[in-house]
Scaffold this motif. Structure first.
Motif: not given
Length: 479
Positions: A270-273, A288-290, A296-297, A302-311
């Motif tokens: 949630n914090k990353l999003f 920078g995000l890390s 961890a990078k 991996r989270y970015i891939e999930y968020l992108e796949a979830a539109f």
């Protein structure tokens, strides 16, 4: 565990399919405004040559179920027998644990439908069924005369599993949030605020009849206009922030993605999003995000891939002014797929807010979700940047570029666009004029050997949403 009686399941099926018995049923949402995606979707549903299941994917609350009901209404109006149409929502509790094949065979017995007959089968919210893609592929193979349609909001699972297991049996159809053109149509202001001039048969130039009024609606669109319900339902429109955050963002972040991928630290995700949403349209880096999050990078990647796949987001790669991708890219841009999500998280944004330009860029970029025929990136080098660059998939060279602005300064001081002229000199094959968006000004000017076409951002967003649907990839898709 006691099994649910077949009779109870069939009774629920009859309730969900009133057209089985009623010759003039009230189909839900049949009278609701139709999205401009309806006709391309219906074309796929009715295509008898398409021996594939149509997988209707997209974010929550963009109108997938509405599209299905409207397709059913159209099929009934065209003379398809009500008994040949089967709709079922897999999130209905009585269907939990039931296999697709068992449900289908119960319907076939109930309605007396044979294997060689033509039938239209709609499985709504199919992600609630474990291993749905294996079961659906089997049905497509076993019943070649049936038209299967499945929808789902947990797009990460749908996209990945349809690609993995449905090769040759599934045909994806993406339903994104509303375009700005659709938003104006939904509020009945399209004809009043947009002017059209036919330059050649079937080709139009668009403008604003009153730019300040159009910009006012553009601001509304950025704040809540990406979701049909937030546009047409008064109670939702009065509090779109709560609706978007609780019913769309939170359910994906707090329920869908954790359950799909076994994410334990939901707050970390949630914090990353939130960080990505606040910085939509800006360049970020894994490092920078890390550093800022303490995550961890590899986990962030991996989270970015999930968020992108979830539109929820779209990652866009960077090139330099020679149009070369960095072998070890450290920076990239992340855009929300719908700018309304930023307002839901951080409050409505005003047109003079310092972040408004990035949200405008997000909105314009989001119009391109409606096309899979272009490869978009951005260019950044030591002395400059170009916001959107289209790369020709064959030559891998830029073929057009756009600079996004929410100010009229470049029109009045065209010398501020030296970054664009520098990029153009490197790539003389670029289409001219070089397009630059503004807040209110439009016209053409030349500077340093490059011709510029200035167009208000709201007009350009409208134009994209209109043109990209006119030249929809689904019209070119033989499937």
């Amino acid at each position: 565990m006691l099994e649910i009686a077949n009779e109870d399941v069939v009774n629920r099926m009859r309730f969900d399919n009133p057209w089985w018995e009623d010759p003039a049923p009230k189909v839900p949402f049949a009278q609701s405004p139709r999205r401009r995606y309806f006709q391309p979707f219906l074309k796929k549903v009715r295509n008898a040559r398409l021996r594939r299941a149509v997988i209707l994917m997209g974010p929550r609350r963009v109108g997938k179920t509405v599209l299905v009901y409207q397709a059913i209404s159209e099929l009934l109006d065209s003379g398809v027998s009500g008994g040949a149409i089967f709709y079922i929502s897999m999130e209905t509790p009585i269907y939990t644990g039931q296999s697709l094949e068992r449900l289908l065979r119960m319907y076939l017995v109930e309605r007396g439908i044979g294997r060689d007959d033509v039938a239209y089968i709609f499985f709504d919210e199919i992600q609630y069924l474990k291993d749905w893609e294996v079961h659906l592929k089997s049905l497509v193979d076993s019943f070649p005369n049936y038209r299967f349609v499945a929808t789902g909001s947990a797009a990460a699972a749908l996209r990945m599993k349809s690609n993995e297991s449905g090769a040759g049996r599934f045909s994806d159809f993406i339903l994104p949030p509303l375009t700005f053109a659709e938003y104006l149509a939904f509020i009945n202001k399209e004809n009043g605020l947009i002017s059209r001039h036919e330059t050649t048969p079937g080709d139009f130039e668009y403008g604003a009849t009153e730019i300040e009024a159009l910009n006012a609606e553009f601001v509304n669109y950025l704040n809540f206009g990406g979701y049909p319900e937030a546009v047409i339902v008064e109670d939702v429109r009065d509090n779109p922030e709560q609706y978007i955050k609780s019913d769309i963002i939170d359910k994906v972040l707090l329920r869908d993605l954790p359950s799909l991928y076994g994410i334990n630290d939901i707050q970390e995700l949630n914090k990353l999003f939130n960080t990505l949403a606040y910085n939509t349209g800006n360049e970020v880096s894994l490092e920078g995000l890390s550093t800022s999050s303490g995550v961890a990078k590899n986990t962030i990647k991996r989270y970015i891939e999930y968020l992108e796949a979830a539109f929820l987001i779209k990652r866009v790669e960077r090139i330099d002014n020679n149009a070369k991708q960095f072998k070890r890219a450290t920076g990239f841009k992340v855009y929300l797929t719908n700018p309304s999500m930023r307002a839901a998280l951080f409050g409505r944004i005003a047109p003079d807010d310092k972040h408004f330009g990035s949200v405008v860029e997000t909105a314009i970029f989001s119009q391109w979700q409606h096309s899979n025929t272009v490869q978009l990136c951005y260019a950044r080098w030591q002395d400059g940047e170009v916001d959107i660059v289209s790369i020709d998939k064959t030559s891998q060279k830029p073929d057009w570029a756009v600079e996004i602005k929410w100010t009229d300064k470049p029109y009045d001081s065209v010398g501020e666009l030296r970054n664009c002229t520098e990029f153009y000199r490197k790539h003389p094959q670029l289409d001219q004029p070089f397009l630059v968006t503004t807040r209110t000004r439009e016209g053409r000017k030349e500077f340093d050997g490059c011709e510029f076409h200035f167009i208000p951002s709201a007009v350009y967003a409208y134009m994209l949403g209109t043109h990209l649907l006119q030249f929809s990839p689904w019209d070119l898709d033989p499937n």
